[in-house]
Write a protein that holds these residues in place. Structure first.
Motif, PDB file in Angstrom:
ATOM      1  N   THR A  30      -1.978   1.346 -17.310  1.00 44.99           N
ATOM      2  CA  THR A  30      -2.210   1.854 -15.956  1.00 44.99           C
ATOM      3  C   THR A  30      -2.197   3.367 -15.892  1.00 44.99           C
ATOM      4  O   THR A  30      -2.596   3.949 -14.882  1.00 44.99           O
ATOM      5  CB  THR A  30      -1.145   1.314 -14.993  1.00 44.99           C
ATOM      6  OG1 THR A  30       0.146   1.729 -15.456  1.00 44.99           O
ATOM      7  CG2 THR A  30      -1.206  -0.202 -14.910  1.00 44.99           C
ATOM      8  N   HIS A  76      -5.567   4.934 -15.243  1.00 50.30           N
ATOM      9  CA  HIS A  76      -6.351   4.381 -14.136  1.00 50.30           C
ATOM     10  C   HIS A  76      -6.748   5.504 -13.185  1.00 50.30           C
ATOM     11  O   HIS A  76      -5.918   6.343 -12.817  1.00 50.30           O
ATOM     12  CB  HIS A  76      -5.523   3.338 -13.389  1.00 50.30           C
ATOM     13  CG  HIS A  76      -6.325   2.559 -12.386  1.00 50.30           C
ATOM     14  ND1 HIS A  76      -7.110   1.481 -12.736  1.00 50.30           N
ATOM     15  CD2 HIS A  76      -6.478   2.716 -11.057  1.00 50.30           C
ATOM     16  CE1 HIS A  76      -7.693   0.994 -11.651  1.00 50.30           C
ATOM     17  NE2 HIS A  76      -7.323   1.732 -10.620  1.00 50.30           N
ATOM     18  N   THR A 115     -13.624  -0.621  -9.794  1.00 52.44           N
ATOM     19  CA  THR A 115     -12.723   0.175 -10.620  1.00 52.44           C
ATOM     20  C   THR A 115     -11.661  -0.697 -11.271  1.00 52.44           C
ATOM     21  O   THR A 115     -11.324  -0.518 -12.445  1.00 52.44           O
ATOM     22  CB  THR A 115     -12.056   1.267  -9.772  1.00 52.44           C
ATOM     23  OG1 THR A 115     -13.074   2.071  -9.165  1.00 52.44           O
ATOM     24  CG2 THR A 115     -11.173   2.157 -10.617  1.00 52.44           C
ATOM     25  N   ALA A 128     -10.731  -1.837 -15.585  1.00 50.28           N
ATOM     26  CA  ALA A 128      -9.433  -1.691 -16.238  1.00 50.28           C
ATOM     27  C   ALA A 128      -8.848  -3.022 -16.686  1.00 50.28           C
ATOM     28  O   ALA A 128      -7.908  -3.029 -17.491  1.00 50.28           O
ATOM     29  CB  ALA A 128      -8.455  -0.994 -15.289  1.00 50.28           C
TER      30      ALA A 128
END
Length: 309
Positions: free
Chosen positions: A12, A15, A65, A69
């Motif tokens: 993360t 991100h 988005t 990820a």
């Protein structure tokens, strides 16, 4: 079917963040993060929820988005997972009116996230600014009273306020029209009626003109005549303007249509709720139990492997 470890570690740190004023916002939530936090959710929703929960505030929360990820699901699957997380009470999309905008009305868009599943009433309170569970600001300590200077009187009387505009107007009436000269006691007795005139939008010039217009040649009792005219010529009350504080709006998690919380139960509009229910029914009917177990096994194997960077 629930996933055993929905809080599996996912990258993360890299991100992307949303534009300033947009993206994820964490709602008030006393529940700590644990390995079983999202065990009540299906595998896909638990996987997405575990990732979102570790994102910092301001992180981009759109399906495109997030899908970039997350290695196991595409954009459409993530979008469906977000809808389901909204329906179960973990997130709401909200548009807020920006303060101090020089270009007219401008809105910013947040996705509020709650680790604890909340009901529609809780989210409605949050939208109206009543953040449940927030502690009130502590009362600021009062500064100690400084002692009076030596030799100063112990009881200093405050300065007497000047006469009100209504009293002043009545006192000036005799200068405008000598036949309506009032005493100090008369001005004090009629001050309330004159104040009502001013409160209804009249200024002192209009007040004096209305009281002095069309007088008889002799006025035997100025106070009685002024009192009668103040009552008979009283202007109407001005309508109270309907000034409402602009209210924030919730958005449908799927299509983005704005509305009040009562129109978007579960964070979804009626069209998206109906479409989601139909898709879920068709999906459940098409997949057999063996296929579901096979896919879950594949998911567990993929999550045990090192995460892709």
């Amino acid at each position: 079917m629930a996933y055993d470890d929905s809080n599996v570690a996912l990258p993360t740190a890299a991100h992307p963040l949303a534009n300033p004023g947009y993206g994820k916002r964490s709602a008030s939530d006393p529940l700590p993060a644990r390995a079983v936090t999202f065990r009540h959710l299906p595998a896909r929703e638990a996987y997405v929820a575990g990732f979102i929960d570790r994102l910092p505030d301001g992180a981009a929360m759109d399906a495109k988005t997030l899908a970039k990820a997350l290695p196991l699901y595409g954009q459409q699957a993530v979008r469906t997972a977000l809808n389901n997380l909204s329906a179960t009470g973990h997130l709401r999309r909200v548009r807020l009116r920006a303060e101090g905008s020089d270009t007219g009305t401008r809105w910013v868009f947040h996705t509020y996230w709650s680790r604890t599943a909340r009901d529609n009433e809780w989210w409605a309170r949050l939208l109206d600014g009543d953040v449940p569970g927030a502690e009130p600001d502590p009362v600021a300590p009062r500064a100690p009273r400084e002692p009076a200077p030596k030799g100063a009187p112990s009881d200093v009387r405050p300065k007497k306020a000047g006469p009100s505009p209504a009293y002043t107007a009545l006192a000036q009436l005799g200068r405008t029209e000598p036949r309506l000269t009032l005493s100090a006691a008369d001005c004090a007795a009629l001050e309330g009626l004159a104040a009502d005139w001013l409160a209804r939008g009249s200024d002192t010039t209009q007040l004096l003109r209305s009281l002095a217009a069309g007088l008889p040649e002799q006025v035997h009792s100025p106070r009685a005549l002024v009192q009668r005219r103040l009552r008979d010529k009283m202007p109407p009350e001005l309508p109270t303007p309907d000034v409402r504080t602009p209210r924030n709006l919730m958005e449908c998690t799927d299509c983005g249509v704005p509305g009040r919380p009562e129109a978007l139960p579960g964070g979804l509009c009626r069209t998206c709720r109906d479409a989601g229910a139909g898709a879920a029914t068709a999906s459940h009917a098409a997949l057999s139990a063996d296929v579901v177990r096979h896919r879950v096994d594949q998911l567990r194997i993929a999550l045990r492997e090192p995460c892709r960077t």
